[in-house]
Scaffold this motif. Structure first.
Motif, PDB file in Angstrom:
ATOM      1  N   GLY A 100      19.599  18.731  77.018  1.00 14.32           N
ATOM      2  CA  GLY A 100      18.290  18.768  76.384  1.00 14.32           C
ATOM      3  C   GLY A 100      17.584  17.425  76.428  1.00 14.32           C
ATOM      4  O   GLY A 100      18.158  16.394  76.762  1.00 14.32           O
ATOM      5  N   GLY A 102      16.380  15.951  73.829  1.00  5.71           N
ATOM      6  CA  GLY A 102      16.799  15.220  72.638  1.00  5.71           C
ATOM      7  C   GLY A 102      17.876  16.054  71.981  1.00  5.71           C
ATOM      8  O   GLY A 102      18.203  17.133  72.453  1.00  5.71           O
ATOM      9  N   THR A 103      18.426  15.549  70.885  1.00  3.37           N
ATOM     10  CA  THR A 103      19.474  16.306  70.196  1.00  3.37           C
ATOM     11  C   THR A 103      18.862  17.528  69.518  1.00  3.37           C
ATOM     12  O   THR A 103      17.826  17.421  68.863  1.00  3.37           O
ATOM     13  CB  THR A 103      20.148  15.436  69.134  1.00  3.37           C
ATOM     14  OG1 THR A 103      20.655  14.271  69.769  1.00  3.37           O
ATOM     15  CG2 THR A 103      21.294  16.181  68.465  1.00  3.37           C
ATOM     16  N   SER A 104      19.488  18.666  69.692  1.00  2.00           N
ATOM     17  CA  SER A 104      19.033  19.860  68.982  1.00  2.00           C
ATOM     18  C   SER A 104      20.198  20.374  68.150  1.00  2.00           C
ATOM     19  O   SER A 104      21.368  20.178  68.507  1.00  2.00           O
ATOM     20  CB  SER A 104      18.542  20.933  69.955  1.00  2.00           C
ATOM     21  OG  SER A 104      19.553  21.295  70.872  1.00  2.00           O
ATOM     22  N   GLU A 105      19.862  21.004  67.055  1.00  2.25           N
ATOM     23  CA  GLU A 105      20.924  21.549  66.213  1.00  2.25           C
ATOM     24  C   GLU A 105      20.457  22.812  65.515  1.00  2.25           C
ATOM     25  O   GLU A 105      19.247  23.062  65.384  1.00  2.25           O
ATOM     26  CB  GLU A 105      21.384  20.520  65.177  1.00  2.25           C
ATOM     27  CG  GLU A 105      20.374  20.163  64.117  1.00  2.25           C
ATOM     28  CD  GLU A 105      20.986  19.224  63.078  1.00  2.25           C
ATOM     29  OE1 GLU A 105      21.193  18.053  63.391  1.00  2.25           O
ATOM     30  OE2 GLU A 105      21.243  19.697  61.954  1.00  2.25           O
TER      31      GLU A 105
ATOM     32  N   ILE B  50      18.699  21.979  80.611  1.00  3.88           N
ATOM     33  CA  ILE B  50      17.867  20.779  80.721  1.00  3.88           C
ATOM     34  C   ILE B  50      18.815  19.611  80.499  1.00  3.88           C
ATOM     35  O   ILE B  50      19.382  19.458  79.410  1.00  3.88           O
ATOM     36  CB  ILE B  50      16.749  20.789  79.661  1.00  3.88           C
ATOM     37  CG1 ILE B  50      15.850  22.010  79.845  1.00  3.88           C
ATOM     38  CG2 ILE B  50      15.931  19.494  79.725  1.00  3.88           C
ATOM     39  CD1 ILE B  50      14.868  22.242  78.704  1.00  3.88           C
ATOM     40  N   VAL B  51      19.043  18.826  81.531  1.00  6.54           N
ATOM     41  CA  VAL B  51      20.001  17.721  81.421  1.00  6.54           C
ATOM     42  C   VAL B  51      19.315  16.407  81.739  1.00  6.54           C
ATOM     43  O   VAL B  51      18.383  16.352  82.531  1.00  6.54           O
ATOM     44  CB  VAL B  51      21.222  17.911  82.360  1.00  6.54           C
ATOM     45  CG1 VAL B  51      22.046  19.096  81.915  1.00  6.54           C
ATOM     46  CG2 VAL B  51      20.792  18.081  83.793  1.00  6.54           C
ATOM     47  N   ARG B  52      19.805  15.383  81.086  1.00  5.00           N
ATOM     48  CA  ARG B  52      19.220  14.056  81.312  1.00  5.00           C
ATOM     49  C   ARG B  52      19.782  13.427  82.584  1.00  5.00           C
ATOM     50  O   ARG B  52      19.099  12.694  83.270  1.00  5.00           O
ATOM     51  CB  ARG B  52      19.510  13.151  80.115  1.00  5.00           C
ATOM     52  CG  ARG B  52      18.596  13.450  78.937  1.00  5.00           C
ATOM     53  CD  ARG B  52      19.112  12.895  77.655  1.00  5.00           C
ATOM     54  NE  ARG B  52      19.365  13.971  76.710  1.00  5.00           N
ATOM     55  CZ  ARG B  52      19.831  13.790  75.481  1.00  5.00           C
ATOM     56  NH1 ARG B  52      20.117  12.584  75.055  1.00  5.00           N
ATOM     57  NH2 ARG B  52      20.023  14.801  74.673  1.00  5.00           N
ATOM     58  N   LEU B 100      14.782  24.932  70.761  1.00  2.00           N
ATOM     59  CA  LEU B 100      15.942  24.047  70.963  1.00  2.00           C
ATOM     60  C   LEU B 100      15.759  23.146  72.179  1.00  2.00           C
ATOM     61  O   LEU B 100      16.333  22.058  72.236  1.00  2.00           O
ATOM     62  CB  LEU B 100      17.227  24.881  71.108  1.00  2.00           C
ATOM     63  CG  LEU B 100      17.723  25.567  69.832  1.00  2.00           C
ATOM     64  CD1 LEU B 100      18.917  26.465  70.127  1.00  2.00           C
ATOM     65  CD2 LEU B 100      18.073  24.550  68.761  1.00  2.00           C
ATOM     66  N   GLN B 101      14.988  23.643  73.151  1.00  2.00           N
ATOM     67  CA  GLN B 101      14.685  22.809  74.328  1.00  2.00           C
ATOM     68  C   GLN B 101      15.945  22.318  75.027  1.00  2.00           C
ATOM     69  O   GLN B 101      16.023  21.165  75.464  1.00  2.00           O
ATOM     70  CB  GLN B 101      13.822  21.598  73.893  1.00  2.00           C
ATOM     71  CG  GLN B 101      12.384  21.988  73.569  1.00  2.00           C
ATOM     72  CD  GLN B 101      11.600  22.292  74.832  1.00  2.00           C
ATOM     73  OE1 GLN B 101      11.344  21.433  75.653  1.00  2.00           O
ATOM     74  NE2 GLN B 101      11.248  23.559  75.018  1.00  2.00           N
ATOM     75  N   SER B 102      16.954  23.164  75.118  1.00  2.00           N
ATOM     76  CA  SER B 102      18.161  22.775  75.841  1.00  2.00           C
ATOM     77  C   SER B 102      18.341  23.592  77.121  1.00  2.00           C
ATOM     78  O   SER B 102      19.007  23.148  78.053  1.00  2.00           O
ATOM     79  CB  SER B 102      19.391  22.923  74.935  1.00  2.00           C
ATOM     80  OG  SER B 102      19.442  24.222  74.370  1.00  2.00           O
ATOM     81  N   TYR B 103      17.755  24.765  77.166  1.00  2.00           N
ATOM     82  CA  TYR B 103      17.797  25.599  78.365  1.00  2.00           C
ATOM     83  C   TYR B 103      16.397  26.090  78.657  1.00  2.00           C
ATOM     84  O   TYR B 103      15.601  26.319  77.755  1.00  2.00           O
ATOM     85  CB  TYR B 103      18.754  26.786  78.172  1.00  2.00           C
ATOM     86  CG  TYR B 103      20.215  26.396  78.338  1.00  2.00           C
ATOM     87  CD1 TYR B 103      20.904  25.820  77.274  1.00  2.00           C
ATOM     88  CD2 TYR B 103      20.879  26.574  79.545  1.00  2.00           C
ATOM     89  CE1 TYR B 103      22.222  25.423  77.420  1.00  2.00           C
ATOM     90  CE2 TYR B 103      22.194  26.186  79.694  1.00  2.00           C
ATOM     91  CZ  TYR B 103      22.857  25.607  78.642  1.00  2.00           C
ATOM     92  OH  TYR B 103      24.175  25.210  78.789  1.00  2.00           O
TER      93      TYR B 103
END
Lengths: 272, 222
Positions: A100, A102-105, B50-52, B100-103
């Motif tokens: 992501g 930023g950190t998500s939780e 989504i990876v840095r 969440l903006q991770s995927y």
């Protein structure tokens, strides 16, 4: 205790009634930002059901365990509904460092009271409403996303790169009723697990203190009215506890003992 | 929930699925007294992390799917095939995943078409196409046997019904056939009683087969 406090980034301890007491109070209040009895369905109709996000008005406070019975009597009289038992296993998951922008939780909330088997809800707390109007309110208004999930959710999110940050067990009761808004009052002890997922071996984080939270769902159009309804109701609880925005610590009420004794001898409060 | 098979059209070498084949299949269903009773739609979404640091992308699953099926409009399903994970959620989970903006979405595939009733069976036939294009990538067929929820108990009758359908299709000399691969539902922790989670897994399996067919066809052309 310190480990858990550090894990949630606690860095402002107020000196009040001893360092451990302060840690306990602030820990409870900070951590309660993330809790609600999530399986409540607040029906805003089809749009909300599909969107799954809504606003929530919330205040919280703490009460000494010895006064909880008096609070229950007061709430029973005020709400006119039966209490519901609460036994919630709450897992806070955070994204791994590379995932992501930023950190998500979020929280996975397992309702252990449900039969025949526990139910799971995923709960995501968004930001607090900002602006002069929101800041003047005595309640916090924040955005919330919720979804029921099936039991492999923890396994799924582990596979997707989310790690367990901490877990808690909350035990207590709640009242859910309508008074100007759909209000839920939750009273619970917060317990930590000494071994991973060992809910049967949980011990109180703050023996002698319990968390009280008053929440009500709201929309962008009606949050001021909902906030007013919550504040109005909270005034009835003032003899026993102070309720305020999460993060604003007010401690225990000095006259709670005498008020509790009064409620215990009277056997009830005002029925609305 | 009634048991269901989800099949995909496996074209013969050198051919691809197209609208004409889909029309012919629909006509075959109607020729065995299939009564049209509406349309249907399913959606399968491929997600990517989504990876840095792009070098770390292999840490995360490549086969993470989100699925919506016609029988459960207020539910959404997540599947990670490689690890045999299935999760059922409310449709609101999509909004939460956005926050969440991770995927993020890699590709979305629509499954759309007509449904028919044939006695105790319901048949859905449809095309597969990406959300951003009308170009057909495949054909799928759902066969549902309404009286029974037990997967094991319904196997024989489903097989017999499918034989009738295949025989009717063979009269049209179509360049391909429907194939059915039953996933190992037990590996996902599911029982013999059919549920919408079984359906989601079947769609994820069909997706994998469509991709494999497409890659084979591409390799053949090269």
């Amino acid at each position: 205790m310190k480990l858990i406090l550090n894990s949630i980034g606690l860095d402002d301890w107020k000196k009040n009634s001893g360092e451990l007491g302060c840690c306990s109070i602030v820990f409870l209040l900070r951590n309660a930002i993330l809790f609600r009895r999530s399986f409540r369905v607040f029906d805003y109709g089809m749009a909300s059901r599909v969107e799954g996000t809504f606003h929530e008005c919330v205040v919280q406070g703490i009460i000494q365990t010895e006064h909880v019975e008096a609070l229950e009597i007061l709430l029973q009289g005020l709400c006119g509904v039966n209490k519901e038992r609460l036994r919630i296993h709450e897992l806070c998951l955070k994204s791994s460092p590379n995932l992501g922008n930023g950190t998500s939780e979020f929280r996975l909330i397992c309702d252990l009271e449900q039969l025949p088997e526990p139910t799971w809800t995923l709960r995501h707390i968004g930001g607090a409403m900002r602006g002069a109007g929101a800041e003047q309110l005595a309640v916090l208004v924040r955005s919330v996303g919720e979804s029921k999930v099936s039991k492999q959710a923890l396994r799924l999110f582990n596979a997707l790169g989310y790690r367990l940050d901490h877990e808690l067990l909350r035990v207590g009761f709640s009242f859910n009723f309508q008074r100007g808004a759909q209000i839920t009052v939750t009273v619970s002890s917060v317990n930590k697990m000494l071994k991973l997922h060992a809910v049967d071996e949980a011990v109180p984080v703050t023996p002698g203190l319990q968390l009280v939270e008053v929440t009500a769902p709201a929309s962008a159009d009606n949050y001021t009215e909902v906030a007013a309804a919550v504040c109005s109701f909270c005034e009835y609880l003032a003899p026993l506890l102070h309720l305020s925005k999460p993060g604003v610590s007010t401690g225990v009420v000095p006259t709670a003992a005498s008020a509790a004794a009064s409620f215990m001898s009277d056997g009830g409060g005002t029925t609305l | 929930m009634p048991t269901k098979w989800v099949l995909h059209w496996h074209p013969n070498a050198g051919s691809t699925a197209n609208s004409q084949i889909l029309n012919d299949i629909s006509q075959c269903i109607e020729s065995i007294n299939g009564v049209r009773d509406g349309r249907w739609k399913a959606v399968v979404t491929f997600y990517k992390p989504i990876v840095r640091d792009q070098a770390m992308v292999a840490e995360f699953p490549r086969d993470f799917l989100g699925i919506s099926i016609p029988d459960e409009p207020y539910k959404y399903y997540f599947v990670v095939r490689g690890q045999r994970i299935i999760v059922e959620a409310d449709v609101s989970i999509q909004a939460i995943m956005d926050k969440l903006q991770s995927y993020k979405l890699r590709v979305m595939l629509n499954f759309e078409g007509l449904q028919y009733r044939l006695g105790d069976f319901r048949v859905r036939v449809g095309k597969v196409f990406p959300s951003h294009s009308e170009s057909m990538r495949g054909i799928v067929m759902e066969v549902e046997y309404l009286p029974i929820s037990s997967i094991e108990q319904s196997k024989q009758i489903m097989k017999e019904f499918l034989e009738i359908v295949q025989e009717t299709l063979s009269n049209k000399s179509l360049p391909g056939q429907f194939t059915h691969t039953e996933p190992n539902f037990a590996e996902y922790g599911l029982s013999d009683q059919y549920t919408s989670q079984h359906a989601a897994i079947q769609y994820s399996t069909v997706m994998a087969q469509l991709i494999a067919s497409s890659q084979l066809a591409q390799a053949g052309r090269n």
